[in-house]
Structures are given as C-alpha cells and as structure tokens.
Design an enzyme around this catalytic site. Structure first.
Site, short mmCIF file in Angstrom:
data_model
loop_
_atom_site.label_atom_id
_atom_site.label_comp_id
_atom_site.label_asym_id
_atom_site.label_seq_id
_atom_site.Cartn_x
_atom_site.Cartn_y
_atom_site.Cartn_z
N HIS A 318 0.81 -1.22 0.00
CA HIS A 318 0.00 0.00 0.00
C HIS A 318 0.84 1.27 0.00
O HIS A 318 0.34 2.33 -0.37
CB HIS A 318 -0.95 0.00 1.20
CG HIS A 318 -2.13 -0.90 1.02
ND1 HIS A 318 -2.07 -2.25 1.26
CD2 HIS A 318 -3.40 -0.64 0.62
CE1 HIS A 318 -3.26 -2.79 1.01
NE2 HIS A 318 -4.08 -1.84 0.63
N GLY A 319 2.08 1.19 0.42
CA GLY A 319 2.89 2.41 0.40
C GLY A 319 4.19 2.25 1.15
O GLY A 319 4.34 1.37 2.01
#
Length: 475
Positions: A318-319
């Site tokens: 996700h990041g």
C-alpha cells in the site's frame, strides 16, 4: 493528473463508448480500447506511460520465453519477477529504503525523489500474475502482443484495480459480446460507484481530512472517534466505489470483472474481513505468495511465519511508510490470535462483529495517519481524550453538519450486509414467471431513473469542487 471527473464523464467516456459501439470488428474494438487506455494514462503520466508500455513488452517476452524454453523455465521466471519487482522497488520504495538506512547508520545517502507512477502496483501485479500463470501452465501464452497490452492497460481498472488475472478475461479479449442488458447493467453499476465516491466518500473524507490535519490540541475523544469512523467509511466507499465503476465499465465493453468487495464491515473475524475486503489483492497474495511459501502445509510455526510475511507485504504494497507496514502486521496479528485462541469461535457472533469493526477501525487510524506517532496519538485520544474544553467541543460541532450526519447515516446503512435480505424480499414478491418479468422491468426502470438522478447530482457536485482523486490512485 488523470482526466478530471467531468472531462471523463462528458468527453472521454462518451467518445470512446460511441466509437466502440459503431465499429463492428472485434480487432478494431480492441484497438480502440488500447488507444483510449494509453491516452487515458498518458494524460496523467505522459512520461510514465512508457514505463507501463515497457512492462507490457518485458512481460510479453518473458512469457514467450517461458513457453518456448525446454529447460531453465524457472530461471526465466525469476528474471521476470526480478524485473517487475525491481521497477516497483525503484519507483515506490527506493526513497523509503534510503531514509531508513540513513536513520540506522551514519551513511547519509542522498534520498531519491522519484515521482510515483499512478497505478504501478496494480499493473505490476497483473503482469506478474500473467507470467506466473504461464509458468504454472494455468494459461496458454499469448502470442499477440496487442492482447497482452489490452489486458494490462485497460483503462477502467488500470490505475486503481481491481487486480484482474489474465486467466479470468483472456476469452473476453479474444471473443466477447456486447448486449444491451449488460450495457445497461454496467452503466447503472458505474453510476452507483460514482455516487459512492462523490456523494459519500468525498463528504465523510472532508471531515476526516479536517481532523487528521488539525492541531492535536483540538482533538479529544469525540473528535478522534468522528475522524476514525469518517475515514473508515471514506476508504470503503472510495475504493469500493472505484471497483464498482471499473466493474460497470467492464460490463459496458463486454468484460466481466470479479467482485472486489462483499460487505466487509459485516465480518465477524479478521479472516472473514480479508475474504470480503479488496478480494483481488488478498487472492493475489494467497495464490502467488502464501501458497508458494508453503501455506499451511509445513506445521503451525511455519504457517504463522508465512501469514506474517504475507501481511507485512500487504501493508508494504500500500505504500512506502511504516504506517502501512504496521497496519498490515496489525491485521496479521489478530488473524493469528483468532486462529489459535480456541475460545474465539465460542464468542457470540454479535460480539465478534463488534470486535472486528474495532480492530479494523483502529488499524485504519494508523493507515490514515501521516506518521506512526500521529496514529498512536489519535488512538490514545479515542480512549483517554476526556477533555472537553471549548475549542475541542466547538471543533467537534463544526464537523457534525446536517449534511455530514445525513450522509454518515446513509453510509452506515449502505455498508451493512443487507443484500441477502433484499434478495429474499425480491424473491418473495415473485408469484409467476410473467409477474416476475414485469416486476423486473419495473425494477430496472426505477434503477435506471435513479441512476440518471445520481449522475446529475454527481455532476452538479463535481462542477463545484476541485479535483479529488481516489485514495488508491497513490498505490
């Protein structure tokens, strides 16, 4: 940036759809979709469209190489996996890695500052699933480069999913039909998703953003819970709304994408939550990471390690931030606790649902926070922020506007798992085949009218607002 919503609704989509409908030849239809998809991506990423094209070519050649090779298939696959993950690592994680090296050592390395290509995680995972499935023999290699290009670049799900596996749509790429009923259903699904984003996610998102960017002195227990619940609804309606739009657009062009959300907030365990939330991602990690690691076939300890690894990478996907990693591990921890605490299944289902919502809610606070310290502060205030000075009370009341309260109630009802109930009610209204047909026509007419109303309402809202991208564009 990607087309603004009004440009997409009023210009891009109508032009592409009309051209697609009037051209009878399937190859020409595919060409129209490829050109439209490349223009769609290039409008927002004029340089990185070449990165996406490079990914298509490399994975096409890797798959051809695996198919042609008599020996060393695994080595060719390893090259393909390394190329995909290498590109993803350079653009998404290089800066994060260097920052952490600098924190832990006196190296003081220069931190790369590369712009993140929109949707790189999604199209990279799609490409990986294709070459891995070719290696496993689950799909035949595609010798037509244009088909691989359409599969990876198809604009409805290019930049924010769902993650589509080649084996699920290759037949539609080569041979599909566009039926009026399917187009109408797809249009309604698209508008439904647009409404979820524009009318619900944007409304609750404004409140979540206002609180998460506010001074910490303004946050007490009431404000913290408003922020947590608002963001919990925002991310669900934002991402499920995009998935609905992608599924609807796919239907309009003759493709069937699998569902990506199935009322996850009605889950009674974290395990069930991940069977209902971002299904395409959880399925991808299960098939291409968890099972290759050994799954649950090598004893309890190894199974625990495998699940923690999967959730670590789920968060990291996700990041490039510790907030995402901790969020992933948080879910992994509770999934393991549920599995190995014998009494868990004996707890009443209603209590388990409350527990699941609480775990998910607290996890999303960390997910939304800019830093771990901010996330921990927000969670602390949710349980201990018992100060009700005038500034905090005033700030809380500022968020609780009549429009927000109305949308919040609608959002809570819409997130509840009521579809089985509505299906039973609809079935009970059927008396005969003729009556069922008439009721279905009436229902479709009502849904069509509602879709037009929602579309007009969304366009009015969009005309007065600045560009507000989907949350998952940055992943």
């Amino acid at each position: 940036m990607i087309f603004s919503s009004l440009e997409f609704l009023c210009v891009f989509l109508p032009v592409v759809f009309i051209l697609y409908c009037i051209i009878p030849n399937r190859r020409a239809k595919n060409a129209i979709l490829i050109v439209a998809s490349l223009l769609f991506y290039a409008y927002g990423e004029p340089v990185y469209v070449f990165l996406m094209l490079g990914s298509v070519v490399v994975n096409y050649l890797i798959a051809r190489g695996i198919d042609a090779a008599k020996d060393h298939k695994k080595a060719i696959l390893a090259v393909g996996v390394a190329a995909n993950l290498g590109a993803l690592g350079v653009f998404k994680y290089a800066g994060f890695l260097v920052e952490n090296i600098n924190r832990l050592t006196p190296a003081n390395l220069p931190v790369p500052d590369l712009a993140l290509p929109i949707g790189i995680s999604f199209f990279t995972f799609q490409a990986l699933s294709y070459v891995i499935d070719v290696y496993r023999g689950e799909v035949k290699v595609q010798k037509n480069l244009a088909h691989v290009l359409l599969y990876i670049s198809f604009f409805p799900q290019l930049i924010a999913g769902p993650i589509v596996k080649y084996k699920d749509i290759y037949e539609a790429i080569e041979n599909r039909k566009q039926e009026a009923s399917q187009v109408a259903d797809g249009f309604r699904r698209f508008i439904f998703g647009l409404g979820k984003k524009v009318l619900i996610a944007n409304t609750v998102g404004e409140v979540a953003d206002a609180i998460f960017t506010a001074d910490q002195g303004s946050i007490n227990i009431a404000v913290a819970w408003i922020a947590a619940l608002a963001y919990m609804l925002q991310i669900y309606y934002d991402f499920s709304g995009y998935s609905d739009m992608a599924i609807g657009l796919g239907k309009m062009f003759g493709f069937q994408f699998k569902e990506n959300f199935l009322y996850p907030y009605g889950s009674s365990s974290i395990k069930e939550f991940w069977r209902r939330w971002h299904i395409s991602l959880s399925t991808w990690f299960k098939e291409y990471l968890y099972i290759p690691l050994g799954g649950n076939r090598k004893g309890k300890l190894r199974t625990c390690v495998n699940k923690i690894i999967v959730f670590f990478f789920t968060g990291l996907w996700h990041g490039a931030s510790w907030t995402f990693i901790i969020w992933g591990l948080w879910h992994g921890l509770f999934l393991l606790l549920e599995e190995y605490l014998a009494f868990f299944k004996k707890i009443p289902k209603f209590i388990r649902r409350i527990y699941t919502l609480l775990v998910v809610c607290l996890g999303f606070v960390v997910f939304r926070a800019d830093t771990l310290s901010q996330g921990m502060y927000m969670i602390r205030q949710m349980f201990t922020g018992m100060h009700f000075d005038a500034a905090c009370v005033s700030f809380a009341w500022q968020q609780l506007t009549p429009w927000f309260i109305f949308i919040f109630i609608v959002a809570v009802i819409g997130a509840a798992p009521i579809r089985p109930l509505t299906d039973r009610i609809r079935a009970s209204l059927s008396v005969s085949a003729a009556e069922t047909s008439g009721k279905q026509k009436l229902l479709q007419g009502c849904l069509g009218a509602a879709s037009i109303l929602v579309l007009c309402w969304c366009m009015i809202r969009l005309s007065g607002n600045t560009y507000n991208p989907f949350i998952y564009f940055r992943f």
